[in-house]
Scaffold this motif. Structure first.
Motif, PDB file in Angstrom:
ATOM      1  N   ILE A   1      20.388  14.835 -45.050  1.00  0.00           N
ATOM      2  CA  ILE A   1      20.135  13.914 -43.939  1.00  0.00           C
ATOM      3  C   ILE A   1      18.677  13.468 -43.985  1.00  0.00           C
ATOM      4  N   THR A   2      18.409  12.306 -43.415  1.00  0.00           N
ATOM      5  CA  THR A   2      17.042  11.801 -43.324  1.00  0.00           C
ATOM      6  C   THR A   2      16.508  12.082 -41.926  1.00  0.00           C
ATOM      7  N   ILE A   3      15.368  12.725 -41.883  1.00  0.00           N
ATOM      8  CA  ILE A   3      14.720  13.045 -40.606  1.00  0.00           C
ATOM      9  C   ILE A   3      13.515  12.135 -40.457  1.00  0.00           C
ATOM     10  N   LYS A   4      13.469  11.416 -39.335  1.00  0.00           N
ATOM     11  CA  LYS A   4      12.358  10.505 -39.072  1.00  0.00           C
ATOM     12  C   LYS A   4      11.477  11.099 -37.980  1.00  0.00           C
ATOM     13  N   ASN A   5      10.185  10.961 -38.178  1.00  0.00           N
ATOM     14  CA  ASN A   5       9.198  11.397 -37.194  1.00  0.00           C
ATOM     15  C   ASN A   5       8.280  10.234 -36.890  1.00  0.00           C
ATOM     16  N   GLN A   6       7.912  10.120 -35.628  1.00  0.00           N
ATOM     17  CA  GLN A   6       6.963   9.080 -35.234  1.00  0.00           C
ATOM     18  C   GLN A   6       5.752   9.753 -34.605  1.00  0.00           C
ATOM     19  N   TYR A   7       4.581   9.292 -35.002  1.00  0.00           N
ATOM     20  CA  TYR A   7       3.331   9.846 -34.499  1.00  0.00           C
ATOM     21  C   TYR A   7       2.550   8.732 -33.817  1.00  0.00           C
ATOM     22  N   ALA A   8       2.096   8.981 -32.594  1.00  0.00           N
ATOM     23  CA  ALA A   8       1.356   7.981 -31.831  1.00  0.00           C
ATOM     24  C   ALA A   8      -0.051   8.490 -31.523  1.00  0.00           C
ATOM     25  N   TYR A   9      -0.994   7.558 -31.573  1.00  0.00           N
ATOM     26  CA  TYR A   9      -2.394   7.852 -31.293  1.00  0.00           C
ATOM     27  C   TYR A   9      -3.002   6.701 -30.490  1.00  0.00           C
ATOM     28  N   GLU A  10      -4.080   6.988 -29.788  1.00  0.00           N
ATOM     29  CA  GLU A  10      -4.874   5.932 -29.173  1.00  0.00           C
ATOM     30  C   GLU A  10      -5.519   5.139 -30.310  1.00  0.00           C
ATOM     31  N   LYS A  11      -5.397   3.834 -30.262  1.00  0.00           N
ATOM     32  CA  LYS A  11      -5.803   2.980 -31.379  1.00  0.00           C
ATOM     33  C   LYS A  11      -7.243   3.207 -31.815  1.00  0.00           C
ATOM     34  N   ASN A  12      -8.188   3.121 -30.903  1.00  0.00           N
ATOM     35  CA  ASN A  12      -9.591   3.234 -31.318  1.00  0.00           C
ATOM     36  C   ASN A  12      -9.922   4.619 -31.872  1.00  0.00           C
ATOM     37  N   VAL A  13      -9.213   5.639 -31.415  1.00  0.00           N
ATOM     38  CA  VAL A  13      -9.463   7.009 -31.879  1.00  0.00           C
ATOM     39  C   VAL A  13      -8.981   7.189 -33.316  1.00  0.00           C
ATOM     40  N   ILE A  14      -7.764   6.726 -33.604  1.00  0.00           N
ATOM     41  CA  ILE A  14      -7.240   6.907 -34.953  1.00  0.00           C
ATOM     42  C   ILE A  14      -7.949   5.985 -35.946  1.00  0.00           C
ATOM     43  N   ILE A  15      -8.333   4.793 -35.520  1.00  0.00           N
ATOM     44  CA  ILE A  15      -9.077   3.893 -36.417  1.00  0.00           C
ATOM     45  C   ILE A  15     -10.421   4.525 -36.772  1.00  0.00           C
ATOM     46  N   LYS A  16     -11.078   5.109 -35.783  1.00  0.00           N
ATOM     47  CA  LYS A  16     -12.354   5.793 -36.053  1.00  0.00           C
ATOM     48  C   LYS A  16     -12.133   6.932 -37.048  1.00  0.00           C
ATOM     49  N   TRP A  17     -11.068   7.694 -36.868  1.00  0.00           N
ATOM     50  CA  TRP A  17     -10.744   8.786 -37.796  1.00  0.00           C
ATOM     51  C   TRP A  17     -10.544   8.241 -39.206  1.00  0.00           C
TER      52      TRP A  17
END
Length: 142
Positions: free
Chosen positions: A66-82
């Protein structure tokens, strides 16, 4: 405590979800944000959530792939800075680039629904008549 009119005026003047939450927490200090509405890096409610999806294959209990999908969400400016200094997701350490991030409409909508529900609760609370505390010293013996 704020009046209903003061609360509405203050809440409607807010530009960000963080500011909105602060106004709500002035009335209800115990109000906690649902975890899926917060950035896992800052633990703050998200204003501009972005996300990306990963998938991998796994075998279920009957041996079927089976295919398992995961979604990860972040605050835009925080993840862009990372991502300015890194090429991986800060939590999963899997490869991640800014081009993989998409505006997270689902989280935006869920946040708006949650905030609206909290506003309604507080508006209802502010329209309830105040009950004066009883002073048992003022009650005559009978």
């Amino acid at each position: 405590m704020l009046t209903l009119e003061e609360f509405n005026e203050k809440y409607n003047a807010c530009a960000t979800n963080t500011e909105r939450l602060e106004v709500l927490q002035e009335i209800d200090p115990d109000l906690d944000v649902k975890e899926d509405l917060t950035c896992p890096l800052t633990q703050n409610i998200m204003d501009k959530p972005v996300s990306y999806e990963t998938s991998h294959e796994s075998k279920n209990s009957s041996g079927k792939t089976i295919t398992i999908k995961n979604q990860y969400a972040y605050e835009k400016n925080v993840i862009i800075k990372w991502l300015n200094d890194h090429t991986t997701d800060p939590l999963t350490r899997k490869p991640l680039t800014a081009s993989m991030l998409k505006k997270d409409i689902t989280t935006i909508n869920a946040t708006n629904v949650w905030l609206d529900s909290q506003v309604k609760k507080i508006q209802e609370m502010l329209t309830q008549p105040e009950i004066e505390a009883l002073n048992f010293n003022d009650i005559e013996d009978y």
